[in-house]
Write an enzyme that holds these catalytic residues in place. Structure first.
Site, PDB file in Angstrom:
ATOM      1  N   ILE A   1       1.108   7.099  -0.974  1.00 55.47           N
ATOM      2  CA  ILE A   1       0.155   5.508  -0.701  1.00 55.47           C
ATOM      3  C   ILE A   1      -1.067   5.608  -0.553  1.00 55.47           C
ATOM      4  O   ILE A   1      -1.186   7.035  -0.676  1.00 55.47           O
ATOM      5  CB  ILE A   1       0.252   6.750   1.790  1.00 55.47           C
ATOM      6  CG1 ILE A   1       1.642   6.935   1.740  1.00 55.47           C
ATOM      7  CG2 ILE A   1      -0.345   5.775   2.306  1.00 55.47           C
ATOM      8  CD1 ILE A   1       1.758   7.964   2.644  1.00 55.47           C
ATOM      9  N   CYS A   2      -1.677   4.649  -0.469  1.00 52.94           N
ATOM     10  CA  CYS A   2      -2.597   4.545  -0.854  1.00 52.94           C
ATOM     11  C   CYS A   2      -3.038   4.085   0.546  1.00 52.94           C
ATOM     12  O   CYS A   2      -3.579   2.984   1.165  1.00 52.94           O
ATOM     13  CB  CYS A   2      -3.075   3.051  -1.171  1.00 52.94           C
ATOM     14  SG  CYS A   2      -4.848   2.263  -1.878  1.00 52.94           S
ATOM     15  N   LEU A   3      -4.162   4.945   1.380  1.00 46.62           N
ATOM     16  CA  LEU A   3      -4.896   4.866   2.533  1.00 46.62           C
ATOM     17  C   LEU A   3      -6.260   5.937   1.896  1.00 46.62           C
ATOM     18  O   LEU A   3      -6.278   6.667   1.421  1.00 46.62           O
ATOM     19  CB  LEU A   3      -4.247   5.641   3.215  1.00 46.62           C
ATOM     20  CG  LEU A   3      -5.515   5.995   4.986  1.00 46.62           C
ATOM     21  CD1 LEU A   3      -5.168   4.157   5.023  1.00 46.62           C
ATOM     22  CD2 LEU A   3      -3.861   6.446   6.341  1.00 46.62           C
TER      23      LEU A   3
ATOM     24  N   ASN B   1       0.954  -1.537   0.080  1.00 48.04           N
ATOM     25  CA  ASN B   1      -0.066   0.392   0.011  1.00 48.04           C
ATOM     26  C   ASN B   1       1.471   1.283  -0.064  1.00 48.04           C
ATOM     27  O   ASN B   1       0.343   2.579   0.533  1.00 48.04           O
ATOM     28  CB  ASN B   1      -1.318  -0.192   1.051  1.00 48.04           C
ATOM     29  CG  ASN B   1      -1.726  -1.599   1.427  1.00 48.04           C
ATOM     30  OD1 ASN B   1      -1.796  -2.191   2.091  1.00 48.04           O
ATOM     31  ND2 ASN B   1      -2.600  -1.516   0.937  1.00 48.04           N
TER      32      ASN B   1
END
Length: 185
Positions: free
Chosen positions: A115-117, A108
């Site tokens: 960032i993958c959030l 992620n």
């Protein structure tokens, strides 16, 4: 001495000028952000996860800070991961900008720090994206959770890392450990 209040009064007094209205609006927006940040930073510092530390390089600029996450469990245990956070003028209508400064092998987080959030997205299909009701505390807890319960191999940003985990979990762990030794101490 020029104060923010006197500047706002002076700018409001200049009627008919498009630039003064724009300046006044953006000054107010920064002021709203800064007022929110004073409250949110105090709340954040009082409720910080035990695996996180926050550092403000300039204590007069609460909109720029660094977060260190030191996971105490899972694949990333023993690593020290640095994040840079910048809170834009339009906060809390838009999310903070966050980048991982530590090179990491993570599904992620890309090796370049993206960032993958979902809560860092302004618009999210699943409805869990940014909303004005979210705070810096939510961001910090979300980043911390990327190393434990939000570690997501099914919806990766770093597809190569996710596929590596799917192919060979032991080799994935070895590569994570190698990255920690090289970049996250």
């Amino acid at each position: 001495m020029l104060t923010l209040a006197s500047k706002l009064k002076r700018d409001d007094g200049l009627k008919g000028s498009r630039t003064s209205a724009t300046t006044s609006d953006s000054t107010r927006r920064v002021s709203v952000r800064d007022k929110l940040l004073v409250k949110e930073v105090a709340d954040l510092e009082a409720n910080l996860p035990c695996t996180c530390k926050v550092h403000f390089p300039d204590p007069n600029k609460l909109h720029c800070f660094q977060l260190t996450v030191i996971p105490d469990e899972g694949y990333y245990q023993g690593g020290k991961f640095q994040f840079e956070t910048e809170v834009p003028d339009a906060y809390n209508m838009v999310p903070p900008k966050v980048k991982c400064l530590t090179r990491i092998w993570h599904p992620n987080i890309t090796e370049t720090g993206e960032i993958c959030l979902s809560l860092l997205r302004e618009h999210s299909i699943d409805g869990t994206g940014w909303a004005p009701t979210r705070t810096l505390k939510d961001v910090v807890w979300g980043l911390n959770s990327l190393f434990t319960d939000l570690l997501n191999f099914d919806d990766p940003l770093n597809i190569e890392a996710a596929e590596h985990h799917l192919r060979d979990k032991e080799d994935f762990r070895n590569k994570v450990d190698d990255y920690i030794k090289r970049y996250a101490r």
